[in-house]
Scaffold this motif. Structure first.
Motif, PDB file in Angstrom:
ATOM      1  N   ASP A  38     -10.055   7.242  -3.257  1.00  0.00           N
ATOM      2  CA  ASP A  38      -9.446   7.952  -4.312  1.00  0.00           C
ATOM      3  C   ASP A  38     -10.122   9.214  -4.535  1.00  0.00           C
ATOM      4  O   ASP A  38     -11.400   9.501  -4.106  1.00  0.00           O
ATOM      5  N   ASN A  91      -0.776   5.572  -1.086  1.00  0.00           N
ATOM      6  CA  ASN A  91      -0.360   5.452  -2.210  1.00  0.00           C
ATOM      7  C   ASN A  91      -0.709   6.616  -3.476  1.00  0.00           C
ATOM      8  O   ASN A  91      -0.064   6.948  -4.396  1.00  0.00           O
ATOM      9  N   VAL A 114      -0.002  17.385  -1.642  1.00  0.00           N
ATOM     10  CA  VAL A 114      -0.814  16.022  -2.015  1.00  0.00           C
ATOM     11  C   VAL A 114       0.277  14.987  -1.625  1.00  0.00           C
ATOM     12  O   VAL A 114      -0.047  14.044  -0.790  1.00  0.00           O
ATOM     13  N   THR A 142       3.868   4.779  -0.745  1.00  0.00           N
ATOM     14  CA  THR A 142       4.301   4.716  -2.025  1.00  0.00           C
ATOM     15  C   THR A 142       5.196   5.860  -1.992  1.00  0.00           C
ATOM     16  O   THR A 142       4.824   7.045  -2.073  1.00  0.00           O
ATOM     17  N   THR A 192       1.818   4.263 -16.296  1.00  0.00           N
ATOM     18  CA  THR A 192       0.614   4.502 -15.996  1.00  0.00           C
ATOM     19  C   THR A 192       0.349   5.866 -16.324  1.00  0.00           C
ATOM     20  O   THR A 192       0.886   6.617 -17.241  1.00  0.00           O
TER      21      THR A 192
HETATM   22  N1  LIG Z   1       4.209   5.756 -12.378  1.00  0.00           N
HETATM   23  C1  LIG Z   1       5.354   5.997 -12.000  1.00  0.00           C
HETATM   24  O1  LIG Z   1       6.440   5.845 -12.800  1.00  0.00           O
HETATM   25  C2  LIG Z   1       5.626   6.170 -10.683  1.00  0.00           C
HETATM   26  C3  LIG Z   1       6.905   5.757 -10.166  1.00  0.00           C
HETATM   27  C4  LIG Z   1       7.389   5.903  -8.778  1.00  0.00           C
HETATM   28  C5  LIG Z   1       6.193   6.097  -7.982  1.00  0.00           C
HETATM   29  N2  LIG Z   1       5.149   6.424  -8.254  1.00  0.00           N
HETATM   30  C6  LIG Z   1       3.961   6.761  -7.174  1.00  0.00           C
HETATM   31  O2  LIG Z   1       3.203   5.696  -7.261  1.00  0.00           O
HETATM   32  C7  LIG Z   1       1.871   6.154  -6.745  1.00  0.00           C
HETATM   33  C8  LIG Z   1       0.772   6.137  -7.807  1.00  0.00           C
HETATM   34  O3  LIG Z   1       0.953   6.538  -8.923  1.00  0.00           O
HETATM   35  P1  LIG Z   1       0.568   6.005 -10.388  1.00  0.00           P
HETATM   36  O4  LIG Z   1       1.713   5.824 -11.356  1.00  0.00           O
HETATM   37  O5  LIG Z   1      -0.305   4.695 -10.244  1.00  0.00           O
HETATM   38  O6  LIG Z   1      -0.332   7.398 -10.717  1.00  0.00           O
HETATM   39  P2  LIG Z   1      -1.772   7.506 -11.145  1.00  0.00           P
HETATM   40  O7  LIG Z   1      -1.865   8.863 -11.661  1.00  0.00           O
HETATM   41  O8  LIG Z   1      -2.034   6.574 -12.514  1.00  0.00           O
HETATM   42  O9  LIG Z   1      -2.559   7.171 -10.042  1.00  0.00           O
HETATM   43  C9  LIG Z   1      -2.550   8.062  -8.880  1.00  0.00           C
HETATM   44  C10 LIG Z   1      -4.222   8.024  -8.326  1.00  0.00           C
HETATM   45  O10 LIG Z   1      -3.984   8.807  -7.355  1.00  0.00           O
HETATM   46  C11 LIG Z   1      -5.285   9.679  -7.128  1.00  0.00           C
HETATM   47  N3  LIG Z   1      -5.119  10.986  -6.357  1.00  0.00           N
HETATM   48  C12 LIG Z   1      -4.470  11.948  -6.824  1.00  0.00           C
HETATM   49  N4  LIG Z   1      -4.523  13.221  -6.013  1.00  0.00           N
HETATM   50  C13 LIG Z   1      -5.366  12.554  -4.876  1.00  0.00           C
HETATM   51  C14 LIG Z   1      -5.863  13.180  -3.958  1.00  0.00           C
HETATM   52  N5  LIG Z   1      -5.380  14.624  -3.407  1.00  0.00           N
HETATM   53  N6  LIG Z   1      -6.409  12.355  -2.875  1.00  0.00           N
HETATM   54  C15 LIG Z   1      -7.007  11.226  -3.305  1.00  0.00           C
HETATM   55  N7  LIG Z   1      -6.436  10.388  -4.329  1.00  0.00           N
HETATM   56  C16 LIG Z   1      -5.676  11.186  -5.240  1.00  0.00           C
HETATM   57  C17 LIG Z   1      -5.529   9.753  -8.532  1.00  0.00           C
HETATM   58  O11 LIG Z   1      -7.078  10.324  -8.765  1.00  0.00           O
HETATM   59  C18 LIG Z   1      -5.304   8.477  -9.166  1.00  0.00           C
HETATM   60  O12 LIG Z   1      -6.450   7.683  -9.141  1.00  0.00           O
HETATM   61  C19 LIG Z   1       2.095   7.668  -6.571  1.00  0.00           C
HETATM   62  O13 LIG Z   1       2.270   7.981  -5.234  1.00  0.00           O
HETATM   63  C20 LIG Z   1       3.379   8.010  -7.518  1.00  0.00           C
HETATM   64  O14 LIG Z   1       4.001   9.145  -7.239  1.00  0.00           O
HETATM   65  C21 LIG Z   1       4.812   6.050  -9.634  1.00  0.00           C
END
Ligand SMILES: NC(=O)c1ccc[n+]([C@@H]2O[C@H](COP(=O)([O-])OP(=O)(O)OC[C@H]3O[C@@H](n4cnc5c(N)ncnc54)[C@H](O)[C@@H]3O)[C@@H](O)[C@H]2O)c1
Length: 262
Positions: A38, A91, A114, A142, A192
């Motif tokens: 991360d 992810n 990203v 993801t 989240t």
């Molecule tokens: N939350 C939702 O409703 C949802 C829905 C569909 C898809 N997603 C996808 O699921 C995945 C996780 O989302 P989440 O909801 O857990 O989000 P989150 O923001 O809680 O977690 C995302 C994580 O990615 C890390 N991150 C961000 N940019 C980064 C980079 N450049 N390099 C390394 N790490 C990095 C952040 O520090 C964080 O720990 C994402 O790809 C998101 O697009 C989320």
């Protein structure tokens, strides 16, 4: 008790919190050896420590998925700790809510950097390692329901997730003959920190006026009548990492409580 992923060397990006953290913890509970990668170094370390405290195997690595040198180092760490790489979950991601006409070139570039370029770089470096081992492997990206249906104030986010679906299909075709499968998970509305960012963006843009109004509006489309928690995504993640998914590739699997049906 038999564990499905005993000894598997797995990297999860964006694993410090949210969906990535829940998936990493679930994979560790099946016996996998995890690299918690991360951009947030302290949170990644805390997640890895939690897995170790629960009896699992995990190491944290600070990585920006857009930085190829750091991504190479992340894959190298998996090989150093576990002797090989078996599976990577790409992810890590970001979100931003902006009305269509307000999205700037800088917004677009950051989002695509990203969410799309970061996934491409991680896939490329993981595939190079898997090819060098010569025994196949699994890549699980993801994506999102936004890779299937895009909504107005999330155009650049949706574009980045359509790109993840495209990368998933292209790599599945490119490396199927090498025994490397490539699939994607498409979560729906997951409670989240990312969703808080999306919700704040709706309010800042004047599209909603009350806290949780956007989540409530999206959730009204969910057949199972509630938004997801990260825990809802873990079962599919474990399955896609397991031998049970060996004959599955190029798929984008929706797990959204029946919000959209493809
Ligand atoms: N939350 C939702 O409703 C949802 C829905 C569909 C898809 N997603 C996808 O699921 C995945 C996780 O989302 P989440 O909801 O857990 O989000 P989150 O923001 O809680 O977690 C995302 C994580 O990615 C890390 N991150 C961000 N940019 C980064 C980079 N450049 N390099 C390394 N790490 C990095 C952040 O520090 C964080 O720990 C994402 O790809 C998101 O697009 C989320």
């Amino acid at each position: 008790m038999q564990r499905n992923l005993e000894g598997k060397s797995i990297v999860v990006t964006g694993a410090a919190r949210g969906i990535g953290k829940a998936m990493a913890e679930g994979l560790a509970s099946e016996g996998a050896r995890l690299i918690i990668a991360d951009i947030d170094e302290d949170a990644a370390a805390a997640t890895a420590e939690g897995i170790v405290a629960a009896g699992g195997a995990a190491w944290s690595v600070q990585v920006d998925v857009t930085d190829r040198a750091r991504v190479k180092a992340m894959i190298g760490r998996a090989v150093r700790e576990n002797g090989r790489l078996d599976i990577i979950f790409n992810n890590a991601g970001i979100a931003q809510t902006k009305p269509f006409l307000d999205i700037t070139e800088a917004d677009w570039r950051r989002m695509l950097d990203v969410n799309a370029l970061g996934v491409l770089i991680c896939m490329q470096e993981a595939v190079k390692q898997l090819l060098s081992q010569g025994q196949g492997g699994k890549i699980i990206n993801t994506a999102s329901v936004a890779a299937k249906q895009c909504y107005d104030p999330l155009a650049h986010y949706g574009a980045s997730k359509f790109a993840v679906a495209a990368l998933t299909q292209a790599a599945a075709r490119a490396f199927g003959a090498n025994g490397i499968t490539v699939n994607a998970i498409c979560p729906g509305i997951v409670a989240t920190d990312m969703w808080k960012t999306i919700e704040d963006g709706f309010q800042t843009a004047g599209l909603t006026t009350k806290p949780n109004e956007a989540m409530d509006a999206f959730s009204s489309m969910i057949t199972l009548k509630r938004p997801s928690t990260p825990a809802d995504i873990v079962g599919v993640a474990k399955f896609l990492a397991s031998a049970g998914a060996d004959y599955m590739t190029g798929q984008t699997v929706i797990i959204d409580g029946g919000m959209i049906m493809d």
